[in-house]
Every structure is written in structure tokens, then in C-alpha cells.
Design a protein around this motif. Structure first.
Motif, PDB file in Angstrom:
ATOM      1  N   GLY A 350      -6.576  -8.033  30.141  1.00  0.00           N
ATOM      2  CA  GLY A 350      -6.364  -9.503  29.651  1.00  0.00           C
ATOM      3  C   GLY A 350      -4.989  -9.644  29.785  1.00  0.00           C
ATOM      4  N   GLY A 351      -4.081  -8.566  29.562  1.00  0.00           N
ATOM      5  CA  GLY A 351      -2.555  -8.787  29.639  1.00  0.00           C
ATOM      6  C   GLY A 351      -2.092  -9.110  31.033  1.00  0.00           C
ATOM      7  N   HIS A 352      -2.592  -8.173  31.760  1.00  0.00           N
ATOM      8  CA  HIS A 352      -2.102  -8.151  33.202  1.00  0.00           C
ATOM      9  C   HIS A 352      -2.757  -9.507  34.058  1.00  0.00           C
ATOM     10  N   LEU A 353      -3.803 -10.001  33.586  1.00  0.00           N
ATOM     11  CA  LEU A 353      -4.279 -11.417  34.105  1.00  0.00           C
ATOM     12  C   LEU A 353      -3.313 -12.274  33.849  1.00  0.00           C
ATOM     13  N   ALA A 362      -8.355 -13.961  32.065  1.00  0.00           N
ATOM     14  CA  ALA A 362      -7.735 -13.473  30.991  1.00  0.00           C
ATOM     15  C   ALA A 362      -8.383 -13.338  29.733  1.00  0.00           C
ATOM     16  N   ARG A 363      -8.819 -14.642  29.234  1.00  0.00           N
ATOM     17  CA  ARG A 363      -9.608 -14.894  28.200  1.00  0.00           C
ATOM     18  C   ARG A 363     -10.962 -14.396  28.183  1.00  0.00           C
ATOM     19  N   GLN A 364     -11.508 -14.114  29.103  1.00  0.00           N
ATOM     20  CA  GLN A 364     -12.744 -13.383  29.133  1.00  0.00           C
ATOM     21  C   GLN A 364     -12.520 -11.972  28.932  1.00  0.00           C
ATOM     22  N   THR A 454       4.277 -13.267  26.261  1.00  0.00           N
ATOM     23  CA  THR A 454       5.075 -12.399  27.021  1.00  0.00           C
ATOM     24  C   THR A 454       4.879 -11.010  26.698  1.00  0.00           C
ATOM     25  N   ILE A 455       4.777 -10.565  25.460  1.00  0.00           N
ATOM     26  CA  ILE A 455       4.576  -9.042  25.341  1.00  0.00           C
ATOM     27  C   ILE A 455       3.276  -8.990  24.303  1.00  0.00           C
ATOM     28  N   GLY A 456       2.622  -9.890  23.641  1.00  0.00           N
ATOM     29  CA  GLY A 456       1.363  -9.705  22.982  1.00  0.00           C
ATOM     30  C   GLY A 456       1.799  -9.812  21.465  1.00  0.00           C
ATOM     31  N   LEU A 457       3.162  -9.556  21.183  1.00  0.00           N
ATOM     32  CA  LEU A 457       3.296  -9.573  19.713  1.00  0.00           C
ATOM     33  C   LEU A 457       4.531 -10.509  19.274  1.00  0.00           C
ATOM     34  N   PRO A 458       4.503 -10.922  18.069  1.00  0.00           N
ATOM     35  CA  PRO A 458       5.794 -11.772  17.746  1.00  0.00           C
ATOM     36  C   PRO A 458       6.904 -10.963  17.596  1.00  0.00           C
ATOM     37  N   GLY A 459       7.904 -11.796  17.521  1.00  0.00           N
ATOM     38  CA  GLY A 459       9.399 -11.168  17.353  1.00  0.00           C
ATOM     39  C   GLY A 459      10.192 -11.332  18.832  1.00  0.00           C
ATOM     40  N   PHE A 460      10.533 -10.184  19.374  1.00  0.00           N
ATOM     41  CA  PHE A 460      11.041 -10.323  20.585  1.00  0.00           C
ATOM     42  C   PHE A 460      12.336 -11.226  20.512  1.00  0.00           C
ATOM     43  N   ILE A 461      13.050 -11.020  19.342  1.00  0.00           N
ATOM     44  CA  ILE A 461      13.920 -12.355  19.001  1.00  0.00           C
ATOM     45  C   ILE A 461      15.069 -12.605  20.053  1.00  0.00           C
ATOM     46  N   GLY A 462      15.706 -11.514  20.748  1.00  0.00           N
ATOM     47  CA  GLY A 462      16.814 -11.614  21.568  1.00  0.00           C
ATOM     48  C   GLY A 462      16.278 -12.103  22.876  1.00  0.00           C
TER      49      GLY A 462
END
Length: 851
Positions: A350-353, A362-364, A454-462
Motif C-alpha cells: 500500500g505504501g509503495h503504491l 493502495a487503498r485495497q 509521505t511517510i505514514g506518520l504525523p510529525g516530519f516537522i522540518g
């Protein structure tokens, strides 16, 4: 590739570190220690000594100590020593009888995990189910045994409950804390994982699994701390396979494949049958294009475990870490062909798609993963993000697809679509390369939605934006406070990645692709990409720059990442100046053929990276000579008065720092003319000084106070050339220019404000009206549509302005609609009435019909 603002970004924009080491390979040393009811250091029995030997990687010593022992704890320790060396049959032979005699004990747990590891799921599940159903819950050792069994069976909530209960009874137990930390980390709860590992190490500083857990938990936020944790683990146990594999992972992310191979070899010397090590070995073969060897290595892994789809999944993960997403999709699908029950493979797929732009498939895949494991936070986040994106408005412009939040689409479509189109066309022409489409651009008003996309998680502030080759994601202006960043520069940066990634078949090293993108920012607008000029010169002066051979590592170090972005852009500029555009194109294509840096540089430039280092160093010396001289400064006393500072300035006329200190002191003393004179000298010494150190900001404030509009304008123009994101300076500049009656300068000033803050109604309206005066219908329509969508206080005027723009563009139906909308709000609005009559009067003639 990722566009950062301040260096606070993970080393990559892919899914976070994947957990390669199976539970049974990491924790059962701990189970044996915990079962004794004593800490390893306090237990001097043969089993206690064997436990410490196992923790130190002294596997032969375990056998010597316990060869005659028949108790369950000793049997488990001997089995663990066999497993650590890949002697799975010997371990199973030891465990089987004991597990049959005590199906709820440690031997049964060990056996069940080993059966799962070797792909015998039915046997492993049956064995572990007995541990769960028959096991007591009397002691912390009982509870951790149940927790590990539940986790191995995918019953994560039960595992968490057991670990919590164990921890409440033995809060300082390193085994319990490490097991719980591993569960937290698997579910992307780094904060609690970190606390658990720290608690484990506080209780037992030499507990190797806790050191590796700590390394995995900190690798993205604090790479130096992670490396220290790995070194600490190897100091205690130089044979600890997970430590060697973690080093290999770090090396692979830095494209240091020789180092990765060396670490994998160390792991294989300990355990030649380790599925994780052999899978990583196969992944490197795939990355390097050794297809036949890759398949041979895969076949070898599948002989050990015919259901080990992870051998393909791991290769897919590393293909994705190298931005080869189409190949990652194919490899992960092959993983699922081997093991249709591989939940992690569905999640990865799913992430790669998502990174290829195939959101439907990806959703599937993600829904399949979520059904099997509803506690996977990344999968949950990505599905929630897709629910949000499904509501976005989609704008198609040829091979460009832009998706915008419905609350922003009315404004941002007027900016994003034309800028993305211009960037694609400009860059395609410059590099003589047409990227494959469609190119998908998604802009998010909530930063956490961008981070999850972008990465699957919140944050990634910079991070501000990311590119995966055919997909671009970025923050919208509303994701941050106005003035924090330039969404336009970010979009241009990411569109440059589209070229570098596709031109190199997604094989260009990150440092070169980022360097090209920052370089192209400066080419697009001279005020973009300048914020690091002075910090870079300071780093050059103090010898803190990385050599070109090490520059990729800088992207894994939050302390260095902003510097290496800028340094990489200067390398690109140097290469283009020295060797020309066509040679640089050859470099990108050389990477596309699978060449690594040394060979690629040789093919493109007929020189080596080491020779480029020499010419680059000399080039930097020339380029930054003036800046470095200006940055030199004597020690300035903390409370030096004006007279002392004047003396220092006279002795150090070329010192920017001294001139700035004197200018500030003169300003505070009320000597404004002298302050301006000194600050202007400082500005000439260091024209790239920005932020609080920008002398022109203080000059503008002084000039405004004095009523000197001309000087204030000049100073503010200098400010925005360096601090291109400073929207407040841009607004002050526009307000000063507008009364002068210079239409062109006024339009340019408000267009700058509207670009930095597209939701500024005043800026959009003024820019649009000036476009009307210039008979620039396209600009007028875009600006005035944006002004209306941004929510003006006087909507009747906004509709009328837009109607006038549509009339200028010859769009009579649209013009009539807007005029009528104005009159619905204000029926007596004469300007709208007159405009409507004009539209009706002109439309038939324009259409060629009879009145």
C-alpha cells in the motif's frame, strides 16, 4: 526526495525503519533470565552463567556449561545458543520433548516461535496457542511468556495487556521493558518504546537487546545516539546478529553497500542460516542489478522457509528506500505470491503504491492489511489520509494532475497549476527530457496529512514537500504560519526532483538530486535558495563541511542536513560551470544505467570524485572569500558602549559583526543617521545576511521612523531579496510603494505578497486590478478569482472585478454570471449594473450575431 526547512527531518521519506529481526531472535535470552527469578548478574548458577554467556555471544560456552543439564531453563538456553548459530534442527530436537512435557512453558514458547520462523505456521500456532491457553499468570515470567506468545500470534492487544501486567509487578525488569518496547516500536509508538528501553538499560546496562531496541527507536531522530547504542551492544556481544544487521541497514540507506556487505557477512559468520541476513544479502544483489544472483539467494532462503515472502518484501523495501517504487511494487507482490498471509507485505505494498500514484490499489492493499492488523498505526493513518484525499478537488492539465483540499482549491488552483506547469516546461526544456506522466501533485492544508501521505506518520516537522518520481506532495501555505516558508519554491524544488529522478531511472543519489533541486530554485528566482549562504560560509570557515564521499551521510544527521542541502547545490553549480550541461545530463543517465558514483563521474566527466573534490574546494575558496573575511570578528565586549564600538569598527572596517554591533548601539543611542550609515556599510560587507542579522531590516525601521520612504523601500527590497519568505516585509514594502503611483512596481509588490500568502484578499485584489489596467486578462482572471475564493469582505465588488476580468478575456458568459452575482448581493450597485449592460451590449457583436 524531501524539501526541508531547518534540518529537522528524518533521513528518508519512506516508511519508518522496518523491523527485520524476528521476536525469537531477539528476546529469548531474556525469557531464560527472567524465568529464573533472578537478575543475570546476581545468578551464579550454571544457568545464570550461561545466560550471561548467551548475552555476550559466547554460544559454545553455553553448551559447555549446560551440556549435562536437563531442567527446562537449561534446555531453553542451549536451544537459544543453537538458534543464534542457525542450528535450527538441533534446537528443535532439544525443545520438542520438553515442550510436550510442559506445553505452557518456556520451551514450548521457544519451539512455537522457531516453528513460525521456519514457516511451519500450523505447528507454530498450535504450539503457541497451548502456551496461551494453559499458561499460568502467577509471576512476571509467566506474564512475559504469555505476552511473547500473544505477540507472535498477532494478538497485539493481548500482548500489550500481558506486558503491562508484568511491568506492574516488576517495573525494573530489563526483559519485560525490552519486550514491551519492541511491541511499542513495532506499532510506531517511539516515545513509549524509548522509555521502555531506557528503563531496561537503567536496570541492566549491558542488556544487549535493549541497546539494539534503543538504536532502532532513535535512528531517525538522533543517528549518533543510535550508533552509540549499537556500539555498546557489540562491545558486550560482538556476535549479536541484530546489531550487525542494523549497521548494514544504516549503511544501505547511505548507499555504502560495501560496508553493508561486510556487516551482513559478520552476521552470516555467526548464523549462516539467518533469514534476515540472507534476505538483506539478496536485496543488495537486486539493487546492484545482479538478477541471477538475487534469484539464487532468494531460492536459498526459500529452501530454509518456503513461506518466507519477506525475502522479496525486504528487497522491495530497499528498492523503495532507493526510490525505485515501481520495482518495489513488483517485489512486494512477489512476496505476497509466496505468502498470501503476509500482513506486513500488504502494508508495504500500500505504501509503495501510494508513491507511484496508484491510490486505488493502495487503498485495497492497505484495507487488507488493516483487516488483519487493526493496530498498525501507519496503515490506519494512510487509510484515514486517503479518506481525506478522496474529498479533494482534482484539476487536470495535460499530463499534470493537481489535487487540492476543497476549502483551498478556489484560491490555490490559480497558483499551483500554472506554477507546476511552468516548472515542468522550463525544466524539461533545460534538461531536454520529458518526464513520464501523469505527474500527480497533492497539497495539504494540514501538515500531518502531508506527513502521513509521505511517510505514514504525523510529525516530519522540518519537511515541506516530497517527490517520488511521478508523485509530489507538499504543505499548502495554510499548513504553516505565513512567512514560514515559500510553497512556490517548495513546489519548484519538487518538480526538479521529477526530472532528476526520472532522468536517472530513480537511481540518482539523494545528495545529487537535492543539490540539483536547490540549484534549480536559485535558477528560477534569485531570491530563492539563499537562506543558507551565511551559515554555509561559517561552516566552511570552521571546517565543518563533509567531504563529497561522505555527503550522503549528512542527510541522516539532523545537525548537518541543512548544510548538506546547500553544499550539494553548490556541487551541482560547480559541475555545471566546469563541465557543462550535457556532461551533467550524462551523469544523471549514467546513474540510470546502474552505475555508482565513481563510475558515473568517470563516464560523465572523465574524472574522479576525488579530483572533483579538489576543484570544488578551490572553487569554494574563491566564491566565499569575501563572505569569510566579513564574518571574521574580534571579541566584542558584552556591554561595549558606542565609543568602544567605534574604536573596534575603525580597527576592523571589514568585520560585519562589529559594524552590526555599532549600528545597533547607535540606533539605541538615538543617533539614527549614523546608525543607517554604519548599517549600510554592514549590508555591503555581507549582502546575504538574513533574519535577525539582516541590517536592512533595521535600516527600513529607522527610515520609516524618519519618514524617508525612498530609503525604507530600498531597504525592504534588499530584505526580501535575502529573506524571500518574509511576508510581513513584503506587505510593508507594498504599502510604501502603492501611494507612489508606480503601477508596475505596485503590481509586482502585491504579487509577491499574494504568492507568499495566496489567501491575502487585499494583495490578490490589488494585483488583479493592476493586471486589468495592463490589459493582462490571464493574470487578472487568476488573481481576482483567487481574491473572491479567499473570502473578501465586500463580495459585490469582488464579483464585479472578476466580471470585468472575464469581459477583458472575452468570456462573456462568465462575465455575465459574475455581474449578476454582484447584483444579487447589492441590487443598486451602479458599477455592476453598468458592467452588465456593457457585457450584454458587447456579447452579440463579439459572437458575430445580430443585435
Amino acid at each position: 526526495m524531501t524539501h526541508v526547512r531547518d534540518g529537522r527531518t528524518p533521513p528518508a521519506v519512506l516508511l519508518p525503519w522496518q523491523r527485520l529481526v524476528a521476536v525469537c531472535m531477539a528476546l529469548l535470552v531474556a525469557v531464560s533470565a527472567s524465568s529464573s527469578g533472578q537478575t543475570p548478574a546476581a545468578d551464579t548458577s550454571p544457568a545464570g552463567l550461561a545466560t550471561r554467556a548467551l548475552n555476550a555471544g559466547q554460544y559454545d560456552e553455553v553448551e559447555k556449561l549446560l551440556s549435562a543439564a536437563t531442567d527446562e531453563r537449561s534446555i531453553v538456553l542451549r536451544a537459544r545458543a543453537h538458534i543464534a548459530r542457525g542450528r535450527y534442527a538441533e534446537a528443535e530436537k532439544l525443545l520438542t520433548g520438553r515442550a510436550a512435557a510442559n506445553p505452557a512453558g518456556d520451551a514450548a514458547l521457544e519451539l512455537g516461535q522457531l516453528q513460525l520462523y521456519l514457516g511451519r505456521r500450523a505447528d507454530g500456532s498450535r504450539t503457541l496457542q497451548l502456551v496461551l491457553t494453559r499458561g499460568p499468570e502467577d509471576t512476571p515470567a509467566d506474564l512475559i511468556r504469555l505476552g511473547l506468545a500473544a505477540r507472535a500470534l498477532g494478538r497485539f492487544q493481548d500482548a500489550n495487556s500481558f506486558f503491562r501486567a508484568a511491568s506492574s509487578r516488576a517495573p525494573d525488569d530489563p526483559v519485560i521493558n525490552t519486550a514491551w518496547g519492541d511491541l511499542f516500536l513495532e506499532k510506531y509508538n517511539r516515545a513509549d518504546a524509548l522509555k521502555s528501553y531506557q528503563a531496561a538499560l537503567k536496570a541492566a546496562g549491558d542488556y544487549v537487546p535493549a541497546h539494539i531496541g534503543l538504536a532502532r527507536a532513535t535512528i531517525e531522530e538522533n543517528p549518533p545516539a543510535a550508533r552509540s547504542a549499537v556500539e555498546a551492544a557489540l562491545k558486550v556481544n560482538p556476535n549479536y546478529v541484530p546489531a550487525h544487521l542494523l549497521i548494514a541497514e544504516i549503511a544501505l540507506d547511505n548507499r555504502e553497500r560495501a560496508e553493508a556487505r561486510a556487516s551482513i557477512q559478520k552476521a552470516l559468520e555467526v548464523n549462516p542460516n539467518g533469514l534476515e541476513a540472507r534476505s538483506l544479502e539478496a536485496a543488495i544483489a537486486f539493487l546492484e542489478g545482479r538478477t541471477a544472483e538475487f534469484q539464487s539467494l532468494v531460492d536459498g532462503v526459500l529452501k530454509l522457509n518456503p513461506a518466507y515472502g519477506d525475502v522479496y518484501r525486504v528487497a522491495g523495501d530497499h528498492a523503495a528506500r532507493n526510490y525505485r517504487f515501481d520495482e518495489a511494487v513488483d517485489l512486494t507482490r512477489r512476496a505476497l505470491a509466496v505468502d498470501k498471509a503476509n500482513t506486513k507485505a500488504y502494508a508495504d505494498l500500500g505504501g509503495h503504491l501510494l508513491r507511484t500514484g496508484d491510490e486505488k490499489d493502495a487503498r485495497q492493499a492497505l484495507e487488507t492489511a488493516f483487516k488483519a492488523d487493526p493496530y498498525d498505526v501507519v496503515v490506519y493513518n494512510q487509510l484515514a489520509m486517503l479518506d481525506t484525499v478522496d474529498k479533494f478537488e482534482t484539476i487536470r492539465d495535460g499530463d499534470l494532475t493537481v489535487r487540492l483540499h476543497p476549502e483551498e482549491a478556489g484560491v490555490m488552483r490559480e497558483h499551483v497549476v500554472p506554477l507546476a506547469r511552468r516548472a515542468l516546461e522550463t525544466l524539461s526544456k533545460r534538461y531536454q527530457f520529458k518526464p513520464a506522466g501523469p505527474i500527480l501533485v497533492e497539497m495539504f492544508p494540514k501538515h500531518d496529512d502531508f506527513a502521513v501521505r509521505t511517510i505514514g506518520l504525523p510529525g516530519f516537522i522540518g519537511a515541506l514537500g516530497a517527490c517520488f518520481g511521478r508523485v509530489v506532495t507538499l504543505d499548502s501555505p495554510r499548513a504553516r504560519q505565513p512567512g514560514e516558508f515559500s510553497w512556490a519554491a517548495t513546489l519548484w524544488h519538487e518538480m526538479a526532483h521529477v526530472i532528476s529522478l526520472q532522468m536517472s531511472n530513480n537511481r540518482v543519489p539523494r545528495w545529487l538530486s537535492e543539490g540539483m533541486s536547490v540549484y534549480e530554485e536559485r535558477q528560477a528566482r534569485p531570491d530563492w535558495g539563499r537562506e543558507m549562504e551565511v551559515p554555509f560560509a561559517q561552516a566552511l570557515e570552521t571546517g565543518k563541511l563533509l567531504k563529497l564521499r561522505d555527503i550522503q551521510e549528512g542527510f541522516s544527521d539532523p545537525r548537518m542536513i541543512s548544510l548538506v542541502y546547500h553544499q550539494s547545490s553548490l556541487v551541482v553549480e560547480h559541475l555545471l560551470e566546469t563541465h557543462g550541461e550535457q556532461a551533467f545530463w550524462r551523469l544523471l543517465r549514467a546513474y540510470g544505467k546502474g552505475l555508482e558514483t565513481d563510475a558515473a563521474f568517470k563516464e560523465a566527466f572523465t574524472t574522479t570524485l576525488d579530483e572533483v573534490q579538489k576543484t570544488f574546494d578551490a572553487w569554494l575558496e574563491r566564491r566565499y572569500a569575501d563572505v569569510r573575511r566579513a564574518l571574521k570578528s574580534p571579541q566584542i565586549p558584552p556591554k561595549a558602549g558606542v565609543d568602544r564600538l567605534k574604536a573596534l569598527a575603525a580597527d576592523n572596517p571589514g568585520s560585519f559583526g562589529v559594524q552590526m554591533a555599532l549600528g545597533q548601539a547607535l540606533y539605541e543611542a538615538g543617533d539614527l543617521p549614523a546608525a543607517i550609515q554604519v548599517l549600510e556599510r554592514a549590508s555591503r560587507l555581507l549582502p546575504g545576511a538574513g533574519g535577525d542579522a539582516n541590517p536592512n531590516a533595521l535600516i527600513a525601521a529607522i527610515a520609516t521612523k524618519q519618514g524617508d520612504t525612498t530609503r525604507a523601500i530600498a531597504a525592504l527590497e534588499a530584505v526580501v531579496k535575502v529573506d524571500s519568505n518574509d511576508v510581513e516585509a513584503a506587505r510593508r514594502l507594498a504599502a510604501l510603494i502603492a501611494p507612489l503611483g508606480d503601477a508596475a512596481r505596485t503590481a509586482a509588490a502585491y504579487e509577491r505578497v499574494a504568492e507568499l500568502d495566496p489567501f491575502d484578499v487585499q494583495a490578490q485584489s490589488i494585483a488583479g486590478r493592476h493586471a486589468l489596467q495592463r490589459k493582462d486578462a490571464v493574470r487578472a482572471v487568476r488573481a481576482l478569482r483567487a481574491a473572491l475564493a479567499a473570502g473578501p469582505s465586500d463580495k459585490a465588488v469582488a464579483h464585479t472585478d472578476l466580471a470585468e476580468a472575464y469581459l477583458l478575456a472575452g468570456q462573456f458568459g462568465d462575465a455575465k454570471r459574475e455581474a449578476l452575482a454582484a447584483l444579487e448581493i447589492a441590487p443598486a450597485f451602479e458599477r455592476a449594473q453598468d458592467l452588465l449592460l456593457k457585457i450584454i451590449g458587447e456579447q452579440p457583436a463579439a459572437a458575430g450575431g445580430a443585435r
